[in-house]
Each structure stands twice: as structure tokens, then as C-alpha cells.
Design an enzyme around this catalytic site. Structure first.
Site, PDB file in Angstrom:
ATOM      1  N   ARG A 199      47.640  38.021  39.708  1.00 48.04           N
ATOM      2  CA  ARG A 199      46.971  37.273  40.431  1.00 48.04           C
ATOM      3  C   ARG A 199      46.629  35.734  39.964  1.00 48.04           C
ATOM      4  O   ARG A 199      46.202  34.949  40.656  1.00 48.04           O
ATOM      5  CB  ARG A 199      45.766  37.923  41.067  1.00 48.04           C
ATOM      6  CG  ARG A 199      45.824  38.986  41.803  1.00 48.04           C
ATOM      7  CD  ARG A 199      44.607  39.999  42.022  1.00 48.04           C
ATOM      8  NE  ARG A 199      43.751  39.103  42.795  1.00 48.04           N
ATOM      9  CZ  ARG A 199      42.343  39.490  43.117  1.00 48.04           C
ATOM     10  NH1 ARG A 199      42.084  40.601  42.609  1.00 48.04           N
ATOM     11  NH2 ARG A 199      41.675  38.819  43.892  1.00 48.04           N
ATOM     12  N   HIS A 226      35.212  45.808  41.108  1.00 52.87           N
ATOM     13  CA  HIS A 226      35.171  46.687  42.400  1.00 52.87           C
ATOM     14  C   HIS A 226      34.256  48.227  42.013  1.00 52.87           C
ATOM     15  O   HIS A 226      33.616  48.696  43.075  1.00 52.87           O
ATOM     16  CB  HIS A 226      36.537  47.081  42.952  1.00 52.87           C
ATOM     17  CG  HIS A 226      37.073  46.009  43.557  1.00 52.87           C
ATOM     18  ND1 HIS A 226      37.803  44.944  42.860  1.00 52.87           N
ATOM     19  CD2 HIS A 226      37.068  45.561  44.968  1.00 52.87           C
ATOM     20  CE1 HIS A 226      38.373  44.100  43.675  1.00 52.87           C
ATOM     21  NE2 HIS A 226      37.966  44.357  44.846  1.00 52.87           N
ATOM     22  N   LYS A 237      38.510  31.079  43.177  1.00 56.20           N
ATOM     23  CA  LYS A 237      37.868  32.331  42.703  1.00 56.20           C
ATOM     24  C   LYS A 237      38.339  32.802  41.184  1.00 56.20           C
ATOM     25  O   LYS A 237      39.552  32.507  40.846  1.00 56.20           O
ATOM     26  CB  LYS A 237      37.967  33.500  43.696  1.00 56.20           C
ATOM     27  CG  LYS A 237      39.086  33.956  44.129  1.00 56.20           C
ATOM     28  CD  LYS A 237      39.471  34.733  45.285  1.00 56.20           C
ATOM     29  CE  LYS A 237      40.802  35.274  45.628  1.00 56.20           C
ATOM     30  NZ  LYS A 237      40.852  36.349  46.785  1.00 56.20           N
ATOM     31  N   HIS A 238      37.546  33.716  40.718  1.00 55.11           N
ATOM     32  CA  HIS A 238      35.992  34.001  40.799  1.00 55.11           C
ATOM     33  C   HIS A 238      35.267  33.442  39.874  1.00 55.11           C
ATOM     34  O   HIS A 238      35.437  34.070  38.596  1.00 55.11           O
ATOM     35  CB  HIS A 238      36.267  35.567  40.871  1.00 55.11           C
ATOM     36  CG  HIS A 238      37.306  36.344  41.488  1.00 55.11           C
ATOM     37  ND1 HIS A 238      38.693  36.430  41.249  1.00 55.11           N
ATOM     38  CD2 HIS A 238      37.032  37.041  42.647  1.00 55.11           C
ATOM     39  CE1 HIS A 238      39.402  37.114  41.963  1.00 55.11           C
ATOM     40  NE2 HIS A 238      38.399  37.469  43.126  1.00 55.11           N
ATOM     41  N   ARG A 242      47.647  40.073  52.723  1.00 59.49           N
ATOM     42  CA  ARG A 242      47.333  41.066  53.756  1.00 59.49           C
ATOM     43  C   ARG A 242      48.304  40.682  54.847  1.00 59.49           C
ATOM     44  O   ARG A 242      48.300  41.937  55.708  1.00 59.49           O
ATOM     45  CB  ARG A 242      45.824  40.491  54.200  1.00 59.49           C
ATOM     46  CG  ARG A 242      44.716  40.169  53.048  1.00 59.49           C
ATOM     47  CD  ARG A 242      44.548  41.371  52.250  1.00 59.49           C
ATOM     48  NE  ARG A 242      43.531  41.276  51.467  1.00 59.49           N
ATOM     49  CZ  ARG A 242      43.155  42.154  50.406  1.00 59.49           C
ATOM     50  NH1 ARG A 242      43.913  43.246  50.160  1.00 59.49           N
ATOM     51  NH2 ARG A 242      42.262  41.905  49.735  1.00 59.49           N
ATOM     52  N   ASP A 258      31.729  37.144  46.273  1.00 54.87           N
ATOM     53  CA  ASP A 258      32.682  38.133  46.551  1.00 54.87           C
ATOM     54  C   ASP A 258      32.089  39.077  47.373  1.00 54.87           C
ATOM     55  O   ASP A 258      30.923  39.302  47.515  1.00 54.87           O
ATOM     56  CB  ASP A 258      33.270  38.557  45.029  1.00 54.87           C
ATOM     57  CG  ASP A 258      34.791  39.345  45.238  1.00 54.87           C
ATOM     58  OD1 ASP A 258      35.183  39.340  46.333  1.00 54.87           O
ATOM     59  OD2 ASP A 258      35.401  39.444  44.167  1.00 54.87           O
ATOM     60  N   ASP A 279      42.569  36.987  52.505  1.00 56.06           N
ATOM     61  CA  ASP A 279      43.053  37.085  51.331  1.00 56.06           C
ATOM     62  C   ASP A 279      44.668  37.048  51.120  1.00 56.06           C
ATOM     63  O   ASP A 279      44.980  37.954  50.518  1.00 56.06           O
ATOM     64  CB  ASP A 279      42.494  38.146  50.295  1.00 56.06           C
ATOM     65  CG  ASP A 279      41.037  38.381  50.348  1.00 56.06           C
ATOM     66  OD1 ASP A 279      40.170  37.610  49.662  1.00 56.06           O
ATOM     67  OD2 ASP A 279      40.470  39.160  50.851  1.00 56.06           O
TER      68      ASP A 279
END
Length: 594
Positions: free
Chosen positions: A201, A249, A236-237, A140, A322, A132
Site C-alpha cells: 500500500r 486493526h 494517510k496514516h 473496494r 481512521d 478506500d
């Protein structure tokens, strides 16, 4: 860039998706003929090998042969290579917490070793290797890889060219390290300022701008004259995670958009990505009761995945879930059932199942009992193989570790990243005319959220001949830290205070810090280094927004502070005024300059 080699879908105007009769039937026709090589590969695969292609997970260790106790605990084997071989995986995803991402050459060697493991076992099909690398908040792989400030900063530039170039640089560097897939960009339209999981994001709260920049990033990631320079993008998403204050999450968000609202607010970026021929779409673990009455999260909903995504928007590529470790998808079903339901909904690849063995066995059992047909498995595997072929993964999955140093974090890439970031800094308020600062300013205090950001800004200031002191206080400053910062401010000519998601209740002490600094009798410049929404929560005569706390954003901020460049960013979201419900403190598009 030309896209003559890839199919285009029926385009919709940015801002509103036109769900025409052509779009409604685009996913219902006969499947295109399979390339003979893919058909031959499929015919040679066992059912277990086919099902393995449907799964992507991580493995622990910095080399393919690293024996790591977490691999034994989670996967029943010792090394990353054995994880790939044991489950005939279709893909691997890398994280820092899996000890997979240290530096570019190590990543390239790990990638090669995992590809060799895939080729030497089972059907011999190379892996999708992804991460990601959205940039900004979700990054990352750090330096020396080129760093960008992220989507909302790109939204502040209003430049599709900048968004495309940022994606192209990111993609080429990933591919040089052996990663052929990036789970980016986020096409979510950040409608809710209290969104805890999307925020910066997202490119924007405006569907048209988000759609335009989403399409640009798909071009940047996937367009290249050479397959080995591009990466596979995944928007996404779906169907849109932007209008919720719940984190999927930890819970199952409910989005109450009706059909008209979805078409106007959420769908445009996904339609734009599909029009550009995006390789894959990632689902969101969200419930949309006015669009789907099944009670299932979108990931497990045939109405959402097959109906809305495939049939209405015409998407024929690979659909990813996801992470299946997230609580938003695990509340209603056992882990072994979730992949079966996802496949029945129209998904192709399952990302990070909670228990890989149970997930694979669940799909195998469903085929053997007739709940799923092998033909259904074949359709997904064919899409996966086609994606791998399109990105050159089947032809040559390996990279040259010796060449990675000349491809990652190059001077040209770093300079381009800085120029793009320079165009994103947004000046919201300059009532006292403090900015631009005289250069050099003798004594500057840099305080507030983030050790890295305060240090990076102080270093940028010092390079300009001023003397600065970095005094980070963290996301939740204590009363003692606030007192220390106020005392330090009294010893300096000006204080720059950084805020990071100070709008959230858990970080509200940052607002106390800002208010206290204003009582120190010295000028204060406040900078939101994440969400610009902070600026609506406390009155400061001088406010800026960078949308990022990375060093590249702090360098751009220093340039603006000292007048080396004029601020040119424009708010990609509106900043509400909490004291006046329904009204904005700073409207969408606001941005001052000199």
C-alpha cells in the site's frame, strides 16, 4: 496541472521536512473568513445537526430503501436512508461487506438516494460519500471499474506522471458513481519489511520517492477544471504507519522514531500532500512515545494532531480519524469518550465509530457540560462544509446513473491502466537466462498463491498460443498440494510459481512449495505478486516482482515472460537477506532488463 485556485503551503524538499519558523506558526494565525453561504448554513444548524456532520459511517444495503437486519441491529433503523437521516451524518463510507458495491449503475443510484435522504432531513447538507479505492491490495470496487496494481507498483515505475494519471482515472470513475471522496493515497513509508498492514500500500521505503508520488496522486484526485470530475483525497496514516510490525486493526503499534527520524522518514509524504493542498489527512492509531509522551494513540493526541500536523506542517484542512472500530484506538477509553478526545486533539471527522449513537451522545454531553465548546464544533463543521463546497458537493451532489456506463472502465482507461502496469514489472534475477521465453512455449504450469492470479496468468499465456495449466495452491499450501504441484511440474516444460506474502510465518509453506518445485527437474520462474520481500527468502534462478495479483498485472507479467516488452521496473524497496542481517539480497533500485 495548474493549482492557482488552491492555497499552497510552504514547501519542503522531498526527503527532509524543513520545519521552519514559518511552518511552525502556519496553523496559529487567525482563521480565514468564512464564505457567507457556509456561515449562513452553519447559523441555521442545530447542535445535533452540527455534531452529526462530524461522523462518517457505513450502512447496509444496495439501495437507499433496502431494509437490512444489520442496520436495525447497529443503528436502530432499517434502511441506509434512515441511517443518514437518523444521525444527520456528514458522510457515508461504502464497502463490499455492507452490500453497497455491486456494479457502477447500482452504486450511482445508491449514492443519489443517500444524497436525497441527507437533503430532505435536518440541515439539508449533502454527504461526503467515500470508499478506500487505493487500488492494488485495497480495492473496494472491482471490474468493470478500471483496476490498477497499486502504490508499490507505481513506485517501481518511478513515474509521477503515471501515479497522477492512475489517481485521475480512479477519481473520475468514483465521481461518476456518486462517490466524491477517496480515502487515498497511503503516504506511509514502508520502512519495516515485516509490516503486516501497509506493505505494498506504500509507494516506497524511500521518503523522497514516496513524497513525490503522494503529491502526484493528490494532484490526480483533486485537480480538475470541473468540480464534478474530481474527488477529495485523504492522505494517510499520520504521523506515519510504515515502521511497525503490528497491525493497528488488532493492537496499538508503537513506533520508536525520534524527532529527527520522523522528519527524515515519515513526514515528507505528508508535507508533500499538504503542499499540494490535499483536502484531508487521516490519522493513524499508533503510539509515538518519542514524539508524544501522553501515552495516547496519535488519533487522540493534541501534540500530534494540533501540534505536529496543524501547527508544524501547516495543515488547515479536514482531519479524519481512521476507523474507530479498530483495536488500536479502543484499548484505553470507552467508545463514547473517543470522539471527545479526538476533537480535543484537533480531529474534525470521526470515521466508523463502534457505536454511532453512543459516540454522538458523548460529544453532545461534552458540549453541554462545557468540556467542548460549540465554537470548537463550529470550527470543524466549517472545515467540512468548505471541503464539500470545494468539491462541488454543496452545489450539486447528484450524478446521472444513465451516464455511468460511458465513464467507468472505458476502453481508454483500461488501455492507460495496462500501459502504466506494463512499466512496473520488475525482473530481479535471470541467472539461467530462461527469460524471455520462446513463443509459444508448449506446456506451462502456473501454480502458487491465488485462484484469481493463477487463472488470470494462465489465460494471458493461452492467448499467446501456449498451453498452460492453472493449479492454485492458496496462501498456505498443504503437503498434499505441494506434492500435486511437483508431480504436475514434471509433466510441463516450465513452471511459473506465484508467491503472496510468503515472507510471513503464517504463509511460509509457500516457500516450501517453491523449493520443492525446484527439485522437479524443470525450469522454475518465481514471481512475487505482492511484496517483493518474498524474493529474499528462497533462492530461485529466476525471480520477478509484480506487486499485485490483479489481472492487469498478470497480463503485464505475461508480456515480460514472452519478451513482448522488456521489464523496466525498479525496486521501490530493498529486499533484505534474512540469512545475513543488515544486508540486502536485492538493493533499492535494482531491476534487470534485456
Amino acid at each position: 496541472m495548474a493549482r492557482s485556485d488552491r492555497p499552497r503551503r510552504a514547501a519542503a524538499a522531498f526527503g527532509v521536512v524543513a520545519l521552519t519558523s514559518a511552518a511552525l506558526t502556519a496553523g496559529a494565525g487567525a482563521e480565514p473568513p468564512r464564505p457567507s453561504g457556509i456561515a449562513d448554513t452553519l447559523a441555521k444548524m442545530t447542535l445535533e445537526e452540527k455534531v452529526g456532520q462530524l461522523f462518517v459511517t457505513y450502512a447496509y444495503g444496495g439501495t437507499p430503501d433496502t431494509a437490512h437486519p444489520s442496520n436495525r441491529a447497529e443503528f436502530g433503523v432499517d434502511t441506509p436512508a434512515q441511517v443518514v437521516q437518523q444521525y444527520h451524518l456528514g458522510g457515508i463510507i461504502h464497502f463490499t461487506w455492507t452490500d453497497s458495491l455491486h456494479e457502477p449503475r447500482q452504486i450511482a443510484e445508491l449514492s443519489n438516494g443517500l444524497q436525497q435522504a441527507a437533503l430532505s432531513s435536518g440541515a439539508g447538507v449533502p454527504l461526503l460519500i467515500g470508499t478506500d479505492q487505493e487500488q492494488g491490495l485495497v480495492t473496494r470496487i472491482g471490474e468493470p471499474a478500471t483496476q490498477f496494481p497499486g502504490n508499490m507498483a507505481l513506485g517501481a515505475t518511478r513515474s509521477p506522471a503515471d501515479a497522477e494519471l492512475a489517481a485521475a482515472i480512479t477519481g473520475r470513475e468514483l465521481r461518476a458513481m456518486g462517490l466524491n471522496q477517496n480515502f487515498a493515497p497511503s503516504g506511509d513509508v514502508n520502512v519495516d519489511p515485516a509490516n503486516p498492514v501497509i506493505g505494498v500500500r506504500s509507494f516506497s521505503s524511500d521518503p523522497a520517492l514516496a513524497a513525490e508520488l503522494t503529491a502526484a496522486q493528490v494532484r490526480g484526485y483533486e485537480d480538475s477544471a470541473a468540480a464534478d470530475l474530481a474527488v477529495s483525497a485523504s492522505v494517510k496514516h499520520f504521523p506515519g504507519h510504515g515502521d511497525t510490525s503490528t497491525d493497528s486493526h488488532t493492537d496499538l503499534p508503537v513506533i520508536d522514531h525520534d524527532r529527527q527520524q520522523w522528519e527524515r522518514l515519515d513526514a515528507p509524504p505528508f508535507q508533500a500532500a499538504i503542499t499540494e493542498g490535499v483536502d484531508s489527512v487521516m490519522t493513524g492509531h499508533i503510539k509515538v512515545p518519542k514524539l508524544d509522551d501522553s501515552g495516547e494513540p496519535a488519533t487522540l493526541s493534541p501534540n500530534v494532531i494540533t501540534g505536529m500536523l496543524r501547527q508544524e506542517l501547516g495543515f488547515q484542512g479536514v482531519v479524519f480519524t481512521d476507523s474507530l472500530k479498530m483495536d488500536g484506538v479502543r484499548q484505553q477509553h470507552p467508545d463514547a469518550r473517543i470522539p471527545v478526545l479526538a476533537l480535543q486533539a484537533g480531529v474534525d471527522m470521526m470515521l466508523m465509530p463502534f457505536d454511532v449513537r453512543a459516540a454522538i451522545d458523548g460529544v453532545l454531553a461534552a458540549v453541554r457540560t462545557g468540556e467542548l465548546t460549540e465554537e470548537r464544533i463550529d470550527r470543524s463543521v466549517t472545515r467540512i462544509l468548505e471541503l464539500k463546497e470545494r468539491r462541488g458537493v454543496l452545489a450539486d451532489p447528484f450524478v446521472d446513473p444513465a451516464a455511468v456506463g460511458s465513464a467507468v472502465g472505458t476502453p481508454e482507461h483500461l488501455a492507460q491502466a495496462q500501459r502504466i502496469t506494463d512499466r512496473s514489472t520488475t525482473l530481479l534475477r535471470n541467472d539461467a537466462g530462461v527469460l524471455p521465453l520462446a513463443q509459444p512455449t508448449p506446456r506451462l504450469l502456473v501454480t502458487g498463491a491465488g485462484d484469481g492470479a493463477t487463472t488470470a496468468l494462465a489465460e494471458s499465456i493461452d492467448r499467446r498460443g501456449s498451453r498452460s495449466t492453472a493449479l492454485p495452491t492458496g496462501l498456505r499450501p498443504t503437503p498434499q498440494q505441494i506434492d500435486e504441484a511437483v508431480a504436475a511440474a514434471g509433466r510441463h516444460d516450465l513452471t511459473v510459481v506465484l508467491t503472496n506474502a510468503a515472507w510471513s510465518a503464517e504463509n511460509a509453506a509457500q516457500l516450501d512449495l517453491v523449493r520443492a518445485l525446484q527439485q522437479a527437474g524443470r525450469p522454475v520462474v518465481a514471481v512475487a505478486v505482492r511484496d517483493a520481500y518474498d524474493a529474499g527468502h528462497v533462492e530461485v534462478p529466476t525471480w520477478l516482482a509484480t506487486y499485485s495479483d490483479k489481472a492487469v498485472a498478470m497480463e503485464s507479467l505475461a508480456k515480460v515472460l514472452f519478451g513482448e516488452i522488456a521489464p523496466t521496473g525498479a525496486l521501490p524497496v530493498s529486499v533484505p537477506d534474512p540469512g545475513r542481517p543488515g544486508q540486502d539480497r536485492y538493493p533499492f533500485g535494482h531491476g534487470l532488463t534485456w
